[in-house]
Design a protein around this motif. Structure first.
Motif, PDB file in Angstrom:
ATOM      1  N   LEU A 307     -11.828  13.437  11.897  1.00 56.07           N
ATOM      2  CA  LEU A 307     -11.856  12.007  11.590  1.00 56.07           C
ATOM      3  C   LEU A 307     -12.672  11.281  12.659  1.00 56.07           C
ATOM      4  N   GLU A 308     -13.470  10.314  12.175  1.00 55.42           N
ATOM      5  CA  GLU A 308     -14.441   9.634  13.038  1.00 55.42           C
ATOM      6  C   GLU A 308     -13.841   8.480  13.826  1.00 55.42           C
ATOM      7  N   THR A 309     -12.601   8.617  14.304  1.00 55.40           N
ATOM      8  CA  THR A 309     -11.918   7.523  15.004  1.00 55.40           C
ATOM      9  C   THR A 309     -12.868   6.850  16.008  1.00 55.40           C
ATOM     10  N   ALA A 326     -21.961  16.197  14.571  1.00 55.28           N
ATOM     11  CA  ALA A 326     -23.025  15.236  14.242  1.00 55.28           C
ATOM     12  C   ALA A 326     -22.544  14.270  13.157  1.00 55.28           C
ATOM     13  N   HIS A 327     -21.801  14.782  12.193  1.00 57.05           N
ATOM     14  CA  HIS A 327     -21.248  13.946  11.117  1.00 57.05           C
ATOM     15  C   HIS A 327     -20.329  12.864  11.700  1.00 57.05           C
ATOM     16  N   GLU A 328     -19.379  13.265  12.536  1.00 53.58           N
ATOM     17  CA  GLU A 328     -18.404  12.293  13.069  1.00 53.58           C
ATOM     18  C   GLU A 328     -19.075  11.286  14.004  1.00 53.58           C
ATOM     19  N   LEU A 329     -20.095  11.742  14.740  1.00 52.18           N
ATOM     20  CA  LEU A 329     -20.802  10.804  15.626  1.00 52.18           C
ATOM     21  C   LEU A 329     -21.677   9.851  14.805  1.00 52.18           C
ATOM     22  N   ALA A 330     -22.282  10.348  13.721  1.00 53.39           N
ATOM     23  CA  ALA A 330     -23.078   9.465  12.848  1.00 53.39           C
ATOM     24  C   ALA A 330     -22.209   8.352  12.256  1.00 53.39           C
ATOM     25  N   HIS A 331     -20.940   8.680  12.002  1.00 51.66           N
ATOM     26  CA  HIS A 331     -20.013   7.659  11.488  1.00 51.66           C
ATOM     27  C   HIS A 331     -19.879   6.468  12.433  1.00 51.66           C
ATOM     28  N   GLN A 332     -20.163   6.646  13.708  1.00 53.22           N
ATOM     29  CA  GLN A 332     -20.007   5.510  14.629  1.00 53.22           C
ATOM     30  C   GLN A 332     -20.913   4.361  14.188  1.00 53.22           C
ATOM     31  N   ASN A 349     -19.914   5.304   4.025  1.00 52.05           N
ATOM     32  CA  ASN A 349     -19.470   6.069   5.198  1.00 52.05           C
ATOM     33  C   ASN A 349     -19.891   7.535   5.067  1.00 52.05           C
ATOM     34  N   GLU A 350     -19.394   8.165   4.015  1.00 54.63           N
ATOM     35  CA  GLU A 350     -19.487   9.632   3.948  1.00 54.63           C
ATOM     36  C   GLU A 350     -20.865  10.134   3.529  1.00 54.63           C
ATOM     37  N   GLY A 351     -21.529   9.394   2.634  1.00 57.68           N
ATOM     38  CA  GLY A 351     -22.877   9.806   2.243  1.00 57.68           C
ATOM     39  C   GLY A 351     -23.830   9.727   3.433  1.00 57.68           C
ATOM     40  N   PHE A 352     -23.712   8.653   4.210  1.00 53.81           N
ATOM     41  CA  PHE A 352     -24.587   8.477   5.375  1.00 53.81           C
ATOM     42  C   PHE A 352     -24.253   9.488   6.470  1.00 53.81           C
ATOM     43  N   ALA A 353     -22.954   9.712   6.715  1.00 53.69           N
ATOM     44  CA  ALA A 353     -22.596  10.680   7.768  1.00 53.69           C
ATOM     45  C   ALA A 353     -23.033  12.081   7.357  1.00 53.69           C
ATOM     46  N   THR A 354     -22.933  12.386   6.065  1.00 52.06           N
ATOM     47  CA  THR A 354     -23.403  13.694   5.597  1.00 52.06           C
ATOM     48  C   THR A 354     -24.917  13.781   5.752  1.00 52.06           C
ATOM     49  N   VAL A 401     -18.734  11.944  -3.170  1.00 53.08           N
ATOM     50  CA  VAL A 401     -18.866  10.894  -2.173  1.00 53.08           C
ATOM     51  C   VAL A 401     -19.712  11.390  -0.989  1.00 53.08           C
ATOM     52  N   TYR A 402     -19.470  12.622  -0.566  1.00 55.77           N
ATOM     53  CA  TYR A 402     -20.178  13.172   0.596  1.00 55.77           C
ATOM     54  C   TYR A 402     -21.581  13.650   0.211  1.00 55.77           C
ATOM     55  N   GLN A 403     -21.618  14.737  -0.571  1.00 56.06           N
ATOM     56  CA  GLN A 403     -22.911  15.375  -0.854  1.00 56.06           C
ATOM     57  C   GLN A 403     -23.793  14.506  -1.748  1.00 56.06           C
TER      58      GLN A 403
HETATM   59 ZN    ZN Z   1     -17.012  11.688   7.211  1.00 53.25          ZN
END
Ligand code: ZN
Ligand code: ARG
Length: 471
Positions: A307-309, A326-332, A349-354, A401-403
């Motif tokens: 989780l990208e807390t 990289a995914h969780e850091l991109a969520h920042q 959130n998830e499309g961009f972090a992916t 949502v992700y891919q």
């Molecule tokens: Zn995510």
């Protein structure tokens, strides 16, 4: 005529009853003033969680003072919520599914408390004027709940072998503190946590103090989040941890990492990569939005997902690999600084972090994003529904949502070309920095950055029900 009179009289009776119900003599407030406030709404009508969040006020700051005893699993909490009324308020709600409430006050005067489901209603002694800042204080004590989501993941308060974790996406934070728990109401935080000596308590932002309690049996840590945060991104990790500090981004950003001792050896190499990944992402996404960073690595079995807390993502050691990091850091940037206006916008959130993962692999593993796209394209699960329209809350964290969210961005990149695409990738988090945004905000923004017509692209990739012919 007669019927009109009856109607008028019925109306007057209804008003009088409403005033009585509000505990007032007709026309006069409980404090003798004129009744002017009405109760704030119990929810913000999120498409998936209609009762999540509350109307009538806007939180500016949470001051949480907590202590936790792992042996009894009891949490003692005090939440001081500083908010501004957005209407004249006679009462307002907080979202809370936590332990029994001991006391509540508004601006220092005791407030009446009512609990029904996840709604905690406070009725202050005096109405609050629109525009007024007020401070609500709620104290509570007991054993907080673990919430099992519709998709089977655990969130809320999650006891572990050596302590507990508090994680809150999408609705778990109400298990450990009362608040306005919709992502559209962001606030700053100060979190003070006391745990038995020998354990540590990690949270978001900067640790401003860590000290023994007066009796020497506990340790208190104080954490400060200076930038606004959606409550689902608040984290607490209590247990045995090895902590280490460094800096990132040219010494500008302090980094504090915490690793479960059983995961320390395995994690060291990847933890050392955090500053480098942040530097690369800052180049791609623009200025890092926060004034601190770090990672929490949990022991196997304590948490089923990463989780990208905010400022300090939490990852189980089994997910602690470079693409997920990289995914969780991109969520920042995507999710944390630019937060979803409603849970329907989760692909932002998830499309961009992916896509952040795909870009990381493009640069480090020589795996072109096109290859990641092709790989996703043949996964049947990505075609279950369009990314901008998850059918139910169970679907918020699933492959479309992700891919497919990432596929939308890849199609955009192909359509507008790398130069414009990377401008968009930087310009979007700059435009909505520390705010909230919707899918429509994104499509409008992307359209403003190009002369090309993007409506077909959105129609097929973002909103389309069917798998298109291989492009
Ligand atoms: Zn995510
Ligand atoms: N946002 C997390 C991620 O980085 C996943 C959270 C899943 N949470 C849940 N309740 N299912 O992908």
């Amino acid at each position: 005529m007669n019927s009109t009179r009856t109607r008028i009289r019925a109306g007057a009776v209804a008003v009088a009853l409403a005033l009585l119900a509000a505990g007032c003599a007709a026309g006069a407030g409980r404090d003798g003033g004129v009744v002017h406030g009405t109760p704030g709404a119990a929810g913000l009508r999120d498409p998936y969680f209609p009762k999540l969040g509350n109307g009538g006020y806007d939180v500016g700051h949470y001051g949480l003072t907590l202590s936790y005893e792992p042996s009894t699993r009891r949490l003692t909490g005090k939440a001081e919520i500083t908010a501004t009324a957005t209407q004249d308020l006679s009462a307002f709600n907080l979202d809370f599914s936590g332990p029994p409430v001991r006391s509540a006050s508004v601006d220092g005067a005791p407030a009446a408390v009512n609990r029904a489901g996840n709604e905690l209603t406070l009725r202050p002694r005096r109405d609050i004027d629109k525009g007024a800042r007020f401070v609500a204080v709620v104290t509570y004590e007991g054993v907080p709940k673990t919430i099992t989501d519709t998709d089977g993941d655990e969130e809320g308060w999650v006891p572990t072998s050596d302590g507990a974790l508090a994680v809150g996406e999408p609705t778990g934070s109400m298990a450990w503190f009362p608040g306005n728990h919709h992502p559209s109401d962001k606030a700053t935080y100060d979190v003070t946590v006391t745990v038995p000596a020998g354990l540590k308590a990690l949270s978001n932002g900067v640790r401003t103090a860590e000290r023994k309690t007066a009796d020497g049996r506990g340790v208190t840590s104080v954490w400060h989040s200076a930038e606004p945060m959606a409550s689902y991104l608040a984290v607490l990790a209590i247990g045995r941890f090895d902590t280490s500090t460094t800096t990132a981004l040219g010494g500008r950003v302090p980094v504090l990492n915490a690793v479960d001792p059983t995961a320390a050896a395995k994690s060291a190499g990847l933890l050392a990569k955090v500053p480098g990944i942040l530097a690369e992402q800052e180049r791609l996404f623009g200025p890092y939005p926060f004034s601190s960073a770090g990672v929490i690595v949990e022991r196997e079995g304590d948490l089923g997902y990463a989780l990208e807390t905010q400022t300090r993502p939490i990852l189980p050691v089994s997910s602690f690999n470079s693409p997920t990091l990289a995914h969780e850091l991109a969520h920042q940037w995507f999710g944390n600084s630019v937060s979803p206006a409603s849970w329907k916008d989760i692909w932002l959130n998830e499309g961009f972090a992916t896509y952040g993962e795909w870009l990381y692999e493009e640069r480090t593993a020589h795996l072109p994003a096109q290859k990641s796209f092709d790989h996703a394209f043949v996964n049947d699960a990505v075609w279950d529904f369009p990314p901008a329209e998850p059918p139910t809350s169970e679907d918020l964290f699933s492959p479309p949502v992700y891919q497919r969210g990432a596929m939308v961005l890849h199609k955009l990149r192909q359509r507008v070309g790398d130069a414009t695409f990377f401008e968009i990738l930087k310009g979007w988090p700059a435009k909505y920095r520390h705010g909230t945004a919707s899918t429509r905000d994104f499509t409008d923004y992307a359209e403003s950055m190009t002369d090309k017509d993007l409506s077909g692209l959105w129609g097929v990739w973002l909103y389309g029900d069917k798998k298109p012919a291989k492009p």
